[in-house]
Each structure stands twice: as structure tokens, then as C-alpha cells.
Design a protein around this motif. Structure first.
Motif, PDB file in Angstrom:
ATOM      1  N   ILE A 140      71.824  -6.104  36.259  1.00  0.00           N
ATOM      2  CA  ILE A 140      71.770  -7.561  35.142  1.00  0.00           C
ATOM      3  C   ILE A 140      71.604  -8.498  36.056  1.00  0.00           C
ATOM      4  N   HIS A 141      70.351  -8.589  36.605  1.00  0.00           N
ATOM      5  CA  HIS A 141      70.316  -9.960  37.494  1.00  0.00           C
ATOM      6  C   HIS A 141      69.925 -11.240  36.612  1.00  0.00           C
ATOM      7  N   GLN A 142      69.279 -10.799  35.374  1.00  0.00           N
ATOM      8  CA  GLN A 142      68.915 -12.025  34.620  1.00  0.00           C
ATOM      9  C   GLN A 142      69.423 -11.492  33.046  1.00  0.00           C
ATOM     10  N   PRO A 143      70.632 -11.800  32.898  1.00  0.00           N
ATOM     11  CA  PRO A 143      71.355 -10.988  31.596  1.00  0.00           C
ATOM     12  C   PRO A 143      70.670 -11.479  30.430  1.00  0.00           C
ATOM     13  N   GLN A 144      69.458 -11.220  29.974  1.00  0.00           N
ATOM     14  CA  GLN A 144      68.699 -11.577  28.844  1.00  0.00           C
ATOM     15  C   GLN A 144      69.642 -11.050  27.581  1.00  0.00           C
ATOM     16  N   GLY A 145      69.989 -11.821  26.411  1.00  0.00           N
ATOM     17  CA  GLY A 145      70.639 -11.353  25.608  1.00  0.00           C
ATOM     18  C   GLY A 145      72.278 -11.054  25.736  1.00  0.00           C
ATOM     19  N   LEU A 146      72.631 -11.159  26.899  1.00  0.00           N
ATOM     20  CA  LEU A 146      74.017 -10.865  27.498  1.00  0.00           C
ATOM     21  C   LEU A 146      74.654 -11.920  28.031  1.00  0.00           C
ATOM     22  N   SER A 147      76.221 -11.961  27.958  1.00  0.00           N
ATOM     23  CA  SER A 147      76.868 -12.724  28.819  1.00  0.00           C
ATOM     24  C   SER A 147      77.895 -11.937  29.474  1.00  0.00           C
ATOM     25  N   VAL A 148      77.987 -12.120  30.859  1.00  0.00           N
ATOM     26  CA  VAL A 148      78.915 -11.538  31.652  1.00  0.00           C
ATOM     27  C   VAL A 148      80.069 -12.512  32.003  1.00  0.00           C
ATOM     28  N   ARG A 149      81.332 -11.906  31.726  1.00  0.00           N
ATOM     29  CA  ARG A 149      82.418 -12.614  31.695  1.00  0.00           C
ATOM     30  C   ARG A 149      83.729 -11.792  32.556  1.00  0.00           C
ATOM     31  N   ASP A 150      84.630 -12.827  33.018  1.00  0.00           N
ATOM     32  CA  ASP A 150      85.890 -12.185  33.679  1.00  0.00           C
ATOM     33  C   ASP A 150      86.647 -12.608  32.472  1.00  0.00           C
ATOM     34  N   VAL A 151      88.036 -11.825  32.399  1.00  0.00           N
ATOM     35  CA  VAL A 151      89.057 -11.870  31.426  1.00  0.00           C
ATOM     36  C   VAL A 151      90.424 -12.381  32.152  1.00  0.00           C
TER      37      VAL A 151
END
Length: 310
Positions: A254-265
Motif C-alpha cells: 500500500i504505497h499509494q493507498p488509493q481508495g483506502l485510509s491507513v490509521r493507527d488507533v
């Protein structure tokens, strides 16, 4: 007690027959004629004064005595192979062919970062890599079809030794248009009522997600269990739910997370522990510990941006 000693070849034929369940199949795998295999099994039974195999038109079935002796036969073959490997290492340094099993949630995202370094350090080392589910890998390791396994905990029985390689965080991924993707900080209470996608039950992460959902009031999407991390990712993009994936997957895919959001909780210490495992009595256990240390070193160097813990 038997007056004669079975040969290594007879034990090899016996183990292969047990795994194949047919004389024809075992003979083909061993690249010998079926009469030769039949004669060697007969000679083994005569030497031990035991009937090891029940023969029928449908195949070959181990007798109770055959089942009891199968583990010992595998151990003898392993010790002999270990002796030959150890002698080769003394003469030429670490090398030879080893059969390594990996989970499909680990291999594609870790091996490219460590195999070149392993080859550079041990030029004559060859790794036959096989992907399978965790339970299948554990059985193959216990029964000698694999020499070592790269997998995540929990894993293992008293007959297995595990060497911890590293811990990696699991990160939340959401659709880019999901309300959680727009928050400055995602906290644990934000997961209440959310639909969490997970891998199938045969993977240890399923039970990890099951416990997490129970604690946070989230729901596992049981009708949409993924068969791979890529499948989970695609289902998230389609708005079917949220999921947690390991940081090595994110770093690799997931270098360019198109359509996604990568999050810490916030305040959620969710991670998986990766180990190298082998049989406790393996004659190559000393080398496997060296291999584990080298893998840790390569991961520290090549995956420094993945935020792993050692």
C-alpha cells in the motif's frame, strides 16, 4: 529384538508409502519400480518381525504397529539427514536444501526482503519455500515434510521450538470516504458498532479479531471472511467493512493507498509476533538459531520503515 537392522532406504520407502497410501504412488515418487518397493517393505517387515502395512486393492493402510513406528522412522531419517547436512557444513560452510513453510500472510511481504541477504551470506544454501495455512504448516513440520516454518504466534506444541523474530503492529484500514478516515485521531470507542473484516478461522488473527471485537463492541463480518490480505483490502475498498492488516503488508503493498485510509488507533496495542519454528530434536537446530539471528538482522536493515519491534 530383531537380529538385523533396517536400512535407511527401507525406512525411507516405508515413510513415503505411509504418506502416499498406495504402492504405485509411492513407487512413482521414489522413481523405483513397484515390485522393488514391495520387496523392500516385505524385507523391512521381515527384519522387524512385524506387519506394518495392510495391502488391499484400494491401497496400503498402516497397521497399528506401522502407525506406532512411523514417527520413529521419520526421526531416524531426520537424524541421518542432519548428520549429512552437518558434515557438509563442516566441509563447505552452511548449505544444502531446506524445506521452509510460510504463511501466505507473511511470505510475499517478508521473503523478498530477506532471501537475497540469506543467499549472500550462505551462497550454497537453498530454501524450498512452500505456502500453506498455519495448521497445515504445523502438521507438515511435525511429520517431517518441512524443516522449519516462518509463521505468527500462537503456534507450536512441546515438540516444536520457536525463535521470536520480531513483532509488527496491525494497522486499521478504512475506505477513504469512511467517517473514521476524516477524524484527526481514531480512538478505541470509535470502533464500537463497526463491521470488522477478518481472515478465515484457520488463521490465528481470526481469534485475535474475535477477542478485539468482543472487547470494543465491534462486529466480525462472518459472512465475508477473507482468504488473503489482498481480499480483505479489496473488500474494504468496496465499503464492506474495516480491517486490520500487518505493517509489513502495508509497507509492501500500500504505497499509494488509493481508495483506502491507513490509521493507527490510539491506545490500542494490536500486533502479531513472527517466529521461526522447527522440531525440538532437529539435528540442525544450532544452524536454525543462526538463521533466525540473520533474519532478524536483515529485517532490521531492510524493513526499518515498517516500525517493527525486536
Amino acid at each position: 529384538m530383531a537380529l538385523e537392522t533396517p536400512t535407511i532406504k527401507q525406512l525411507e520407502y516405508f515413510v513415503r508409502l505411509a504418506e502416499s497410501s498406495t504402492f504405485r504412488g509411492a513407487a512413482e515418487q521414489l522413481k523405483i519400480s513397484q515390485p522393488t518397493l514391495t520387496a523392500q517393505i516385505y524385507n523391512l517387515e521381515k527384519t522387524l518381525n512385524l506387519t506394518l502395512v495392510e495391502r488391499s486393492r484400494s491401497g496400503a493402510t498402516l497397521t497399528p504397529a506401522g502407525r506406532d513406528l512411523l514417527t520413529n522412522a521419520r526421526q531416524v531419517l531426520e537424524e541421518m539427514n542432519g548428520l549429512l547436512d552437518q558434515a557438509a557444513m563442516m566441509n563447505h560452510g552452511p548449505g544444502g536444501t531446506f524445506r521452509m513453510g510460510v504463511s501466505p500472510t507473511i511470505g510475499p511481504y517478508l521473503l523478498p526482503h530477506i532471501l537475497p541477504g540469506l543467499h549472500q551470506t550462505y551462497a550454497s544454501l537453498k530454501l524450498f519455500v512452500r505456502e500453506n495455512t498455519p495448521k497445515a504448516l504445523e502438521l507438515d513440520l511435525l511429520e517431517g515434510r518441512l524443516d522449519l516454518v516462518l509463521i505468527s504466534q500462537p503456534f507450536g506444541t512441546p515438540r516444536l521450538t520457536t525463535e521470536v523474530l520480531f513483532e509488527e503492529p496491525l494497522k486499521l484500514i478504512t475506505p477513504e470516504d469512511h467517517p473514521l478516515a476524516k477524524l484527526e485521531r481514531v480512538e478505541t470507542h470509535h470502533l464500537r458498532g463497526q463491521n470488522i473484516l477478518t481472515l478465515e478461522e484457520q488463521y490465528s488473527s481470526y481469534h485475535q479479531m474475535e477477542l478485539l471485537c468482543s472487547e470494543l463492541g465491534a462486529t466480525i463480518a462472518r459472512d465475508y471472511e477473507g482468504s488473503s490480505l489482498d481480499a480483505l483490502r479489496q473488500m474494504v475498498i468496496m465499503g464492506m467493512g474495516l480491517t486490520f492488516v500487518p505493517s509489513t503488508y502495508i509497507y509492501s503493498e500500500i504505497h499509494q493507498p488509493q481508495g483506502l485510509s491507513v490509521r493507527d488507533v490510539e491506545n490500542l496495542n494490536l500486533h502479531r509476533t513472527l517466529v521461526l519454528a522447527w522440531r525440538q530434536n532437529s539435528p540442525n537446530r544450532g544452524f536454525y538459531r543462526q538463521l533466525a539471528e540473520l533474519i532478524r538482522s536483515l529485517v532490521k536493515t531492510n524493513l526499518s520503515d515498517a516500525k517493527l519491534s525486536f
